[in-house]
Design a protein around this motif. Structure first.
Motif, PDB file in Angstrom:
ATOM      1  N   VAL A  81       0.848  -1.197   0.000  1.00 52.93           N
ATOM      2  CA  VAL A  81       0.000   0.000   0.000  1.00 52.93           C
ATOM      3  C   VAL A  81       0.887   1.253   0.000  1.00 52.93           C
ATOM      4  CG1 VAL A  81      -1.771   1.262   1.300  1.00 52.93           C
ATOM      5  CG2 VAL A  81      -1.727  -1.241   1.368  1.00 52.93           C
ATOM      6  N   ILE A  82       0.556   2.215  -0.836  1.00 53.18           N
ATOM      7  CA  ILE A  82       1.178   3.549  -0.751  1.00 53.18           C
ATOM      8  C   ILE A  82       0.136   4.501  -0.181  1.00 53.18           C
ATOM      9  CG2 ILE A  82       2.082   5.532  -2.039  1.00 53.18           C
ATOM     10  CD1 ILE A  82       3.125   3.643  -4.166  1.00 53.18           C
ATOM     11  N   VAL A  83       0.523   5.282   0.818  1.00 46.90           N
ATOM     12  CA  VAL A  83      -0.345   6.353   1.324  1.00 46.90           C
ATOM     13  C   VAL A  83       0.421   7.664   1.159  1.00 46.90           C
ATOM     14  CG1 VAL A  83      -1.681   7.257   3.255  1.00 46.90           C
ATOM     15  CG2 VAL A  83      -1.338   4.771   3.032  1.00 46.90           C
ATOM     16  N   THR A  84      -0.121   8.583   0.369  1.00 42.71           N
ATOM     17  CA  THR A  84       0.571   9.863   0.179  1.00 42.71           C
ATOM     18  C   THR A  84       0.207  10.832   1.307  1.00 42.71           C
ATOM     19  OG1 THR A  84      -1.137  10.927  -1.193  1.00 42.71           O
ATOM     20  CG2 THR A  84       0.506   9.542  -2.337  1.00 42.71           C
ATOM     21  N   GLY A  85       1.147  11.742   1.581  1.00 43.08           N
ATOM     22  CA  GLY A  85       0.922  12.732   2.642  1.00 43.08           C
ATOM     23  C   GLY A  85       0.722  12.061   3.981  1.00 43.08           C
ATOM     24  N   ALA A  86       1.587  11.084   4.289  1.00 40.57           N
ATOM     25  CA  ALA A  86       1.341  10.229   5.463  1.00 40.57           C
ATOM     26  C   ALA A  86       2.249  10.553   6.636  1.00 40.57           C
ATOM     27  CB  ALA A  86       1.496   8.761   5.056  1.00 40.57           C
ATOM     28  N   ALA A 110      -1.305   9.834   8.071  1.00 38.23           N
ATOM     29  CA  ALA A 110      -0.605   9.025   9.077  1.00 38.23           C
ATOM     30  C   ALA A 110      -1.547   7.975   9.655  1.00 38.23           C
ATOM     31  CB  ALA A 110      -0.063   9.928  10.184  1.00 38.23           C
ATOM     32  N   GLY A 111      -2.789   8.387   9.919  1.00 43.58           N
ATOM     33  CA  GLY A 111      -3.777   7.440  10.463  1.00 43.58           C
ATOM     34  C   GLY A 111      -4.092   6.330   9.470  1.00 43.58           C
ATOM     35  N   ILE A 112      -4.207   6.695   8.186  1.00 43.26           N
ATOM     36  CA  ILE A 112      -4.501   5.687   7.158  1.00 43.26           C
ATOM     37  C   ILE A 112      -3.340   4.690   7.076  1.00 43.26           C
ATOM     38  CG2 ILE A 112      -4.867   5.283   4.688  1.00 43.26           C
ATOM     39  CD1 ILE A 112      -6.099   8.148   4.539  1.00 43.26           C
ATOM     40  N   ALA A 113      -2.115   5.220   7.030  1.00 45.73           N
ATOM     41  CA  ALA A 113      -0.938   4.346   6.910  1.00 45.73           C
ATOM     42  C   ALA A 113      -0.852   3.389   8.095  1.00 45.73           C
ATOM     43  CB  ALA A 113       0.326   5.204   6.814  1.00 45.73           C
ATOM     44  N   GLN A 114      -1.093   3.917   9.302  1.00 47.31           N
ATOM     45  CA  GLN A 114      -0.993   3.066  10.485  1.00 47.31           C
ATOM     46  C   GLN A 114      -2.054   1.966  10.476  1.00 47.31           C
ATOM     47  OE1 GLN A 114       0.636   6.676  13.100  1.00 47.31           O
ATOM     48  NE2 GLN A 114      -0.707   5.272  14.244  1.00 47.31           N
ATOM     49  N   ARG A 124       2.255  -4.110   3.888  1.00 45.53           N
ATOM     50  CA  ARG A 124       3.555  -3.448   3.784  1.00 45.53           C
ATOM     51  C   ARG A 124       3.273  -2.053   3.233  1.00 45.53           C
ATOM     52  NH1 ARG A 124       6.342  -7.762   0.119  1.00 45.53           N
ATOM     53  NH2 ARG A 124       4.156  -8.172  -0.329  1.00 45.53           N
ATOM     54  N   VAL A 125       3.738  -1.028   3.950  1.00 45.75           N
ATOM     55  CA  VAL A 125       3.266   0.327   3.660  1.00 45.75           C
ATOM     56  C   VAL A 125       4.405   1.254   3.243  1.00 45.75           C
ATOM     57  CG1 VAL A 125       1.932   2.289   4.533  1.00 45.75           C
ATOM     58  CG2 VAL A 125       1.483  -0.004   5.431  1.00 45.75           C
ATOM     59  N   ILE A 126       4.208   1.949   2.124  1.00 51.69           N
ATOM     60  CA  ILE A 126       5.086   3.067   1.751  1.00 51.69           C
ATOM     61  C   ILE A 126       4.466   4.325   2.344  1.00 51.69           C
ATOM     62  CG2 ILE A 126       5.950   4.503  -0.140  1.00 51.69           C
ATOM     63  CD1 ILE A 126       7.301   1.919  -0.472  1.00 51.69           C
ATOM     64  N   VAL A 127       5.180   4.930   3.284  1.00 49.71           N
ATOM     65  CA  VAL A 127       4.722   6.143   3.963  1.00 49.71           C
ATOM     66  C   VAL A 127       5.315   7.332   3.201  1.00 49.71           C
ATOM     67  CG1 VAL A 127       4.799   7.420   6.146  1.00 49.71           C
ATOM     68  CG2 VAL A 127       4.625   4.906   6.168  1.00 49.71           C
ATOM     69  N   ALA A 145       9.668   4.965   4.531  1.00 48.64           N
ATOM     70  CA  ALA A 145       9.321   6.354   4.214  1.00 48.64           C
ATOM     71  C   ALA A 145       9.966   6.738   2.881  1.00 48.64           C
ATOM     72  CB  ALA A 145       9.805   7.288   5.324  1.00 48.64           C
ATOM     73  N   VAL A 146       9.193   7.345   1.988  1.00 51.82           N
ATOM     74  CA  VAL A 146       9.708   7.758   0.673  1.00 51.82           C
ATOM     75  C   VAL A 146       9.230   9.182   0.383  1.00 51.82           C
ATOM     76  CG1 VAL A 146       9.769   7.253  -1.803  1.00 51.82           C
ATOM     77  CG2 VAL A 146       9.608   5.362  -0.162  1.00 51.82           C
ATOM     78  N   ALA A 147      10.167  10.047  -0.001  1.00 53.36           N
ATOM     79  CA  ALA A 147       9.835  11.452  -0.295  1.00 53.36           C
ATOM     80  C   ALA A 147       9.477  11.635  -1.765  1.00 53.36           C
ATOM     81  CB  ALA A 147      11.015  12.353   0.053  1.00 53.36           C
ATOM     82  N   ALA A 148       8.543  12.538  -2.046  1.00 54.90           N
ATOM     83  CA  ALA A 148       8.227  12.899  -3.434  1.00 54.90           C
ATOM     84  C   ALA A 148       7.427  14.194  -3.450  1.00 54.90           C
ATOM     85  CB  ALA A 148       7.415  11.794  -4.123  1.00 54.90           C
ATOM     86  N   GLU A 149       7.678  15.016  -4.467  1.00 54.25           N
ATOM     87  CA  GLU A 149       6.826  16.173  -4.753  1.00 54.25           C
ATOM     88  C   GLU A 149       5.755  15.663  -5.728  1.00 54.25           C
ATOM     89  OE1 GLU A 149       6.159  19.537  -4.047  1.00 54.25           O
ATOM     90  OE2 GLU A 149       4.596  18.914  -5.423  1.00 54.25           O
TER      91      GLU A 149
END
Ligand SMILES: NC(=O)c1ccc[n+]([C@@H]2O[C@H](COP(=O)([O-])OP(=O)(O)OC[C@H]3O[C@@H](n4cnc5c(N)ncnc54)[C@H](OP(=O)(O)O)[C@@H]3O)[C@@H](O)[C@H]2O)c1
Length: 260
Positions: A17-22, A28-32, A40-43, A68-72
């Motif tokens: 699962v990828i959750v953007t703005g997490a 953060a709540g969705i990712a958790q 397995r979560v990409i935060v 944790a992965v950064a992206a614009e």
């Protein structure tokens, strides 16, 4: 089609699962919640690296993997790299939650064209780019679930928010359009329209708004990030296997009331 037993419907073990703005708030709540459900979560984060790392740590403590992965997210190349990251490190992409967004106020008569464009880009372009990048991978893999975050402002416009209300209404129609085009590839696309979600400092910053909300909400409280996380779990799960193109309102009942 194999249908899980009801008690197994929210088991996301083996799913990616990828959750953007997490790094904070609703994301953060969705990712958790996905992590607690075994995914397995990409935060994803943009600048909030400490928050993202804290969410990753909590997910790991619950026994699941996270990164944790950064992206614009207004940059197509960075969105595609984010999606490729999930494939590279976790082997697949089953669920994409396009949650990131912004919501600064601006009165219509004072709004600059740049403010209008920034709002549309941060809320609508990010949903489009995230959906498109995820759908390319999901189509090749045989299916997946995409969830976009809209708002009750898409239906009932908040004042000084004409750009935000319009962007979120666009997200709702984009979701329906994407569901129509991607359904034949086994990809379900839905959106969630949250009501007012509690966050640190909100009651001090906007006491009259919070009080008004609590008086008019049939369920008598603001929402929590976990309330939205659990709606995401439902829409991403096989419990929602015949649901696509919907806008699920999660607002403690506020939209059920007549608003004058
Ligand atoms: N809070 C509510 O009551 C409410 C109600 C209805 C709908 N919503 C919707 O729910 C979603 C989450 O809201 P929230 O209150 O949790 O927001 P939030 O706390 O402000 O978090 C949003 C996140 O999105 C990220 N972001 C924004 N623009 C981005 C961009 N261009 N590229 C990458 N990341 C970007 C931000 O990252 P950085 O901080 O690192 O820049 C931030 O962490 C939004 O779509 C919002 O419109 C919220």
């Amino acid at each position: 089609m194999e249908i899980p037993k009801p008690k197994d419907l929210l088991d996301f073990a083996g799913k990616v699962v990828i959750v953007t703005g997490a790094s904070q708030g609703i994301g953060a709540g969705i990712a958790q919640r996905f992590g607690e459900a075994g995914a397995r979560v990409i935060v994803h984060y943009r600048s909030g690296v400490d928050g993202a790392n804290a969410v990753v740590e909590k997910i790991r403590e619950s026994g699941s993997q996270a990164m944790a992965v950064a992206a614009e997210l207004t940059d197509q190349t960075e969105v595609e790299a984010l999606v490729a990251h999930a494939r590279k490190h976790f082997g697949s992409l089953d669920v994409m939650v396009n949650n990131a967004g912004i919501f600064p106020n601006a009165a219509l008569l004072n709004m600059t064209r740049d403010e209008w464009r920034a709002m549309i880009e941060a809320n609508m372009d990010t949903a489009f780019l995230g959906t498109q990048a995820a759908a390319h991978h999901m189509k090749a893999a045989g299916g997946g679930a995409i969830i976009n975050l809209a708002s009750i402002s898409a239906m009932n416009p908040a004042s000084d928010h004409s750009h935000y209300n319009s962007a979120k209404a666009g997200v709702v129609m984009f979701t329906r359009s994407a569901a129509q085009e991607l359904g034949p590839s086994g990809i379900r696309v839905n959106c969630i329209s949250p009501g007012l979600i509690a966050r640190p400092g909100l009651e001090d910053a906007w006491p009259e708004g919070v009080a008004r909300w609590q008086q008019s909400a049939p369920l008598g409280r603001m929402g929590t990030p976990e309330d939205i996380g659990d709606a995401c779990l439902f829409l991403a799960s096989p419990a929602a296997r015949w649901i696509t193109g919907v806008n699920l309102i999660v607002d403690g009942g506020v939209m059920s009331s007549m608003i004058f």
